[in-house]
Design a protein around this motif. Structure first.
Motif, PDB file in Angstrom:
ATOM      1  N   LYS A   1      38.366  42.295  40.168  1.00 40.01           N
ATOM      2  CA  LYS A   1      37.517  42.040  39.003  1.00 40.01           C
ATOM      3  C   LYS A   1      36.077  42.497  39.234  1.00 40.01           C
ATOM      4  CE  LYS A   1      35.955  38.296  35.978  1.00 40.01           C
ATOM      5  NZ  LYS A   1      36.019  36.833  35.708  1.00 40.01           N
ATOM      6  N   GLU A   2      35.560  42.281  40.449  1.00 35.11           N
ATOM      7  CA  GLU A   2      34.148  42.540  40.711  1.00 35.11           C
ATOM      8  C   GLU A   2      33.880  43.908  41.336  1.00 35.11           C
ATOM      9  OE1 GLU A   2      32.333  39.334  42.804  1.00 35.11           O
ATOM     10  OE2 GLU A   2      33.044  37.793  41.386  1.00 35.11           O
ATOM     11  N   THR A   3      34.920  44.602  41.765  1.00 37.88           N
ATOM     12  CA  THR A   3      34.730  45.919  42.386  1.00 37.88           C
ATOM     13  C   THR A   3      34.873  47.050  41.379  1.00 37.88           C
ATOM     14  OG1 THR A   3      35.605  45.073  44.474  1.00 37.88           O
ATOM     15  CG2 THR A   3      35.531  47.467  44.231  1.00 37.88           C
ATOM     16  N   PHE A   4      35.730  46.857  40.366  1.00 39.57           N
ATOM     17  CA  PHE A   4      36.030  47.931  39.419  1.00 39.57           C
ATOM     18  C   PHE A   4      35.545  47.581  38.014  1.00 39.57           C
ATOM     19  CE2 PHE A   4      39.346  48.086  42.721  1.00 39.57           C
ATOM     20  CZ  PHE A   4      39.134  49.375  43.186  1.00 39.57           C
ATOM     21  N   SER A   5      35.164  48.628  37.270  1.00 38.08           N
ATOM     22  CA  SER A   5      34.804  48.432  35.865  1.00 38.08           C
ATOM     23  C   SER A   5      36.077  48.361  35.024  1.00 38.08           C
ATOM     24  CB  SER A   5      33.924  49.586  35.374  1.00 38.08           C
ATOM     25  OG  SER A   5      34.627  50.814  35.406  1.00 38.08           O
ATOM     26  N   SER A   6      35.993  47.710  33.887  1.00 40.97           N
ATOM     27  CA  SER A   6      37.080  47.616  32.895  1.00 40.97           C
ATOM     28  C   SER A   6      38.252  46.756  33.363  1.00 40.97           C
ATOM     29  CB  SER A   6      37.592  49.010  32.493  1.00 40.97           C
ATOM     30  OG  SER A   6      36.542  49.826  32.040  1.00 40.97           O
ATOM     31  N   ILE A   7      38.092  46.017  34.454  1.00 37.52           N
ATOM     32  CA  ILE A   7      39.138  45.090  34.909  1.00 37.52           C
ATOM     33  C   ILE A   7      38.605  43.659  34.802  1.00 37.52           C
ATOM     34  CG2 ILE A   7      40.443  44.253  36.913  1.00 37.52           C
ATOM     35  CD1 ILE A   7      40.970  47.031  37.739  1.00 37.52           C
ATOM     36  N   GLY A   8      39.300  42.841  33.994  1.00 36.92           N
ATOM     37  CA  GLY A   8      38.930  41.446  33.837  1.00 36.92           C
ATOM     38  C   GLY A   8      39.925  40.549  34.539  1.00 36.92           C
ATOM     39  N   THR A   9      39.861  39.280  34.226  1.00 34.73           N
ATOM     40  CA  THR A   9      40.732  38.298  34.874  1.00 34.73           C
ATOM     41  C   THR A   9      42.203  38.577  34.602  1.00 34.73           C
ATOM     42  OG1 THR A   9      38.983  36.646  34.648  1.00 34.73           O
ATOM     43  CG2 THR A   9      41.210  35.829  35.106  1.00 34.73           C
ATOM     44  N   ILE A  10      42.526  38.871  33.330  1.00 35.14           N
ATOM     45  CA  ILE A  10      43.926  39.123  32.953  1.00 35.14           C
ATOM     46  C   ILE A  10      44.435  40.409  33.596  1.00 35.14           C
ATOM     47  CG2 ILE A  10      45.476  39.581  31.019  1.00 35.14           C
ATOM     48  CD1 ILE A  10      43.667  37.792  29.312  1.00 35.14           C
ATOM     49  N   SER A  11      43.621  41.471  33.549  1.00 35.82           N
ATOM     50  CA  SER A  11      44.026  42.755  34.141  1.00 35.82           C
ATOM     51  C   SER A  11      44.222  42.627  35.644  1.00 35.82           C
ATOM     52  CB  SER A  11      42.971  43.825  33.851  1.00 35.82           C
ATOM     53  OG  SER A  11      42.812  44.029  32.465  1.00 35.82           O
ATOM     54  N   ALA A  12      43.364  41.876  36.310  1.00 37.37           N
ATOM     55  CA  ALA A  12      43.480  41.690  37.759  1.00 37.37           C
ATOM     56  C   ALA A  12      44.779  40.970  38.112  1.00 37.37           C
ATOM     57  CB  ALA A  12      42.275  40.911  38.278  1.00 37.37           C
ATOM     58  N   GLN A  13      45.113  39.955  37.307  1.00 42.93           N
ATOM     59  CA  GLN A  13      46.340  39.210  37.557  1.00 42.93           C
ATOM     60  C   GLN A  13      47.560  40.094  37.330  1.00 42.93           C
ATOM     61  OE1 GLN A  13      46.091  35.895  38.664  1.00 42.93           O
ATOM     62  NE2 GLN A  13      48.215  36.304  39.242  1.00 42.93           N
ATOM     63  N   GLU A  14      47.502  40.945  36.281  1.00 40.64           N
ATOM     64  CA  GLU A  14      48.616  41.842  35.982  1.00 40.64           C
ATOM     65  C   GLU A  14      48.800  42.873  37.094  1.00 40.64           C
ATOM     66  OE1 GLU A  14      50.175  44.982  32.529  1.00 40.64           O
ATOM     67  OE2 GLU A  14      48.291  43.882  32.241  1.00 40.64           O
ATOM     68  N   LEU A  15      47.706  43.368  37.641  1.00 46.04           N
ATOM     69  CA  LEU A  15      47.796  44.321  38.744  1.00 46.04           C
ATOM     70  C   LEU A  15      48.485  43.697  39.960  1.00 46.04           C
ATOM     71  CD1 LEU A  15      44.275  46.048  38.596  1.00 46.04           C
ATOM     72  CD2 LEU A  15      46.473  47.225  38.469  1.00 46.04           C
TER      73      LEU A  15
END
Length: 611
Positions: free
Chosen positions: A260-274
């Motif tokens: 979440k904090e290293t990449f742009s355009s990634i939020g909490t939901i996107s991080a969990q999905e990854l």
């Protein structure tokens, strides 16, 4: 001793400064004229970046002096200056800078440019570079003489002391080098600065040439470009090795927080999905991922859909300033612009801006002048190897009213074509930064922008052709009708009539007819406007009066002009409709000028001056 052991003794590290010392052509110092241009370009780019970062309108002075067989280059700016302890590393250490690790639009990225100029100066003349820098009016300026220790890629300070300098702040650099000064439209110091002035209309550039000739490129706006802000890397542009490095050295304790904090355009939901797609525990430490787990995470980046990176990392020129820049340096009849939406290649946001100037004093039989820019920096050399050129050559310009004798290539005609690409990472073909690589996404966007301005040019030329035919027809009518009117008035013994209304009806023009009646010391004025065309005509009608008017109907907007008053009405007349405007003024000593119409072509207006 074994052969391998003997050979091992001959191995030693090569510093980057030594490498470029023997391969200076890579950095753009492969010929005497180009070396001088590259040196000035790198110094001016640094000055522009420094001024903009500090919120200062750039005022840059460039002087080229003949010094025996060599040339002395002086570049001076009004920027924030450089603190004394940083001066040696900024000017005499290659690959030292503040922008390489920052993802935002800027002219310099690698920390090579001005240091390479210092290296070339040192290599060709053996003389040190002299720098003066001042960071505040109440502090002394710092004077420094330095060279590069090429074996270590480290600066060597020959002299450093406080000095007096008349500027309140800024930086001055003096270099002496082998070179050749040529004066041409494009591949010269003059041509490079002229191009720089077009896409940096907020900057004032002064050039003093070796013969003493002074060229000043004035700024046309007092507004600084929109500030570009740094962004985090986008997952679409991350390579596996880079991801492994980020994971290994991350200080984050949890993988989801790292994402979440290293990449742009990634939020909490996107991080969990990854994490789910990579079959990884979102609570695990990033440092604990092995190669196989890192590879799964990298693959997951390509499987999920994330939004494009933020666009506030870019600072486009804008349509108005592109027009202002072209108008400042060229006399043109028409300018078309196109700004493409922000796109992405390999996770890097980029934006393409196009300007097309036509007519004026440009040569009709020569090739269209192509101006290429990357992050507001002119690309002077390697035009044929550049993606921007390839995009121009691939357009079928014959379809847009420009000649293209061979069926492809740069078109021929009285036009100048400006192409600017802004990005956090321009994909140059080499370290000399003269040509943009053929990235498919960039080629596609440039192609769309070129076709947009080309369509605008075709509409303009088509309209000009129609207006030209109207002019010829009106000239014929205006030659014949006066003769007929004079004959009839002689035969009937009556006053010769005004043929303006008749011409307007025949031509389908907008007729502006003013009548006046003097009574009791007052001049009553009536202006009748009739639309004899088949289209709605929207325009402004101006009356410039030496005195204030009374009983103005309909109500007008009034702008004082020194000793006069500009009364103007914003009108929109449907086909076949008319409107009357009335006012009165004191009659004594008043001379009325011709009414003025603003916003229409001269060819479709009768009875008024057009602006």
């Amino acid at each position: 001793m074994e052969v391998a052991e003997e050979m091992a003794k001959q191995q030693k590290a090569i510093s980057v400064a030594e490498f470029f010392e023997k391969n200076r052509q890579i950095l753009g110092f492969d010929s005497a004229p180009r070396a001088l241009i590259t040196c000035v370009k790198e110094a001016v780019d640094n000055s522009l970046d420094a001024c903009e970062d500090a919120g200062i309108l750039p005022d840059i002075f460039v002087q080229i002096k003949k010094s025996g067989e060599c040339y002395q280059v002086v570049v001076e700016d009004n920027g924030p200056g450089i603190v004394p302890e940083e001066i040696p590393r900024v000017f005499a250490k290659l690959l030292y800078g503040s922008r390489f690790h920052t993802l935002r639009q800027s002219r310099g990225q690698q920390g090579i440019g001005i240091s390479a100029a210092v290296l070339y100066s040192q290599l060709t003349t053996g003389k040190p570079t002299r720098v003066i820098s001042k960071i505040a009016p109440h502090k002394p300026a710092c004077y420094c003489e330095l060279i590069i220790n090429t074996a270590k890629n480290e600066p060597e300070i020959l002299k450093m002391e406080d000095t007096d300098w008349e500027r309140p702040r800024g930086t001055r650099v003096e270099l002496e080098m082998e070179g050749s000064y040529v004066r041409s439209r494009r591949q010269s110091v003059y041509g490079s600065l002229k191009s720089t002035a077009i896409v940096n209309p907020h900057a004032r550039l002064t050039l003093v040439e070796p013969e003493g000739n002074v060229e000043i490129f004035e700024r046309v706006t007092e507004s600084l470009p929109k500030r570009a802000y740094a962004i985090s890397p986008h997952p679409a542009g991350i390579e596996l090795g880079e991801l492994i490095k980020l994971l290994r050295y991350s200080e984050k304790k949890k993988l989801r927080v790292f994402l979440k904090e290293t990449f742009s355009s990634i939020g909490t939901i996107s991080a969990q999905e990854l994490c789910s797609r990579a079959a990884l525990d979102s609570e695990m430490s990033p440092n604990d991922l092995d190669h196989e787990q890192s590879k799964r995470l990298h693959s997951a980046f390509k499987q999920i859909k994330v939004k494009s990176p933020p666009v506030d990392c870019l600072s486009p020129i804008g349509e108005e300033l592109i027009k202002a820049g072209l108008e400042k340096e060229y006399r043109l009849d028409y300018i078309a612009t196109a700004i493409r939406p922000v796109s992405v290649y390999s996770g890097n946001p980029f934006l393409v801006e196009i300007g097309l100037g036509y007519g004026g004093e440009l040569e009709k039989e020569s090739r269209v002048e192509l101006l290429r820019f990357a992050n507001r920096v002119p690309l002077v050399y390697q035009q044929g190897a550049c993606a921007l050129t390839h995009a121009v050559e691939s357009v079928s310009w014959k379809n847009y009213s420009l000649s293209q004798p061979t069926g492809s290539g740069i078109p021929v005609g009285p036009a100048v074509l400006l192409i600017h690409i802004a990005s956090t990472n321009i994909p140059f073909t080499s370290e000399s930064k003269d040509a943009v690589a053929d990235v498919p996404e960039i080629l596609a966007e440039v192609d769309l922008g070129l076709k947009e301005v080309a369509r605008k040019l075709r509409r303009y030329l088509s309209r000009q052709s129609i207006l030209s035919e109207r002019r010829e027809k009106e000239e014929i009518i205006r030659k014949i009708l006066p003769r007929i009117a004079k004959k009839l008035s002689d035969v009937l013994g009556k006053q010769e009539p005004d043929i303006g209304p008749v011409v307007a009806k025949i031509m389908g023009n907008l007729l502006v007819f003013r009548s006046m009646e003097k009574n009791d010391g007052l001049l009553r004025v009536s202006i009748r406007v009739e639309n004899h065309s088949d289209l709605v005509r929207s325009f402004k009608l101006h009356e410039v009066l030496a005195v204030q008017a009374e009983a103005v109907s309909p109500e007008a907007k009034v702008i004082p002009l020194g000793d006069a008053f500009d009364y103007h009405w914003k009108l929109s007349l449907p086909a076949g409709e008319s409107v009357s405007i009335r006012y009165r003024i004191a009659a004594d000593g008043v001379t009325l000028k011709e009414p003025v119409v603003e916003g229409l072509d001269e060819e479709i207006v009768t009875g008024a001056r057009v602006i």
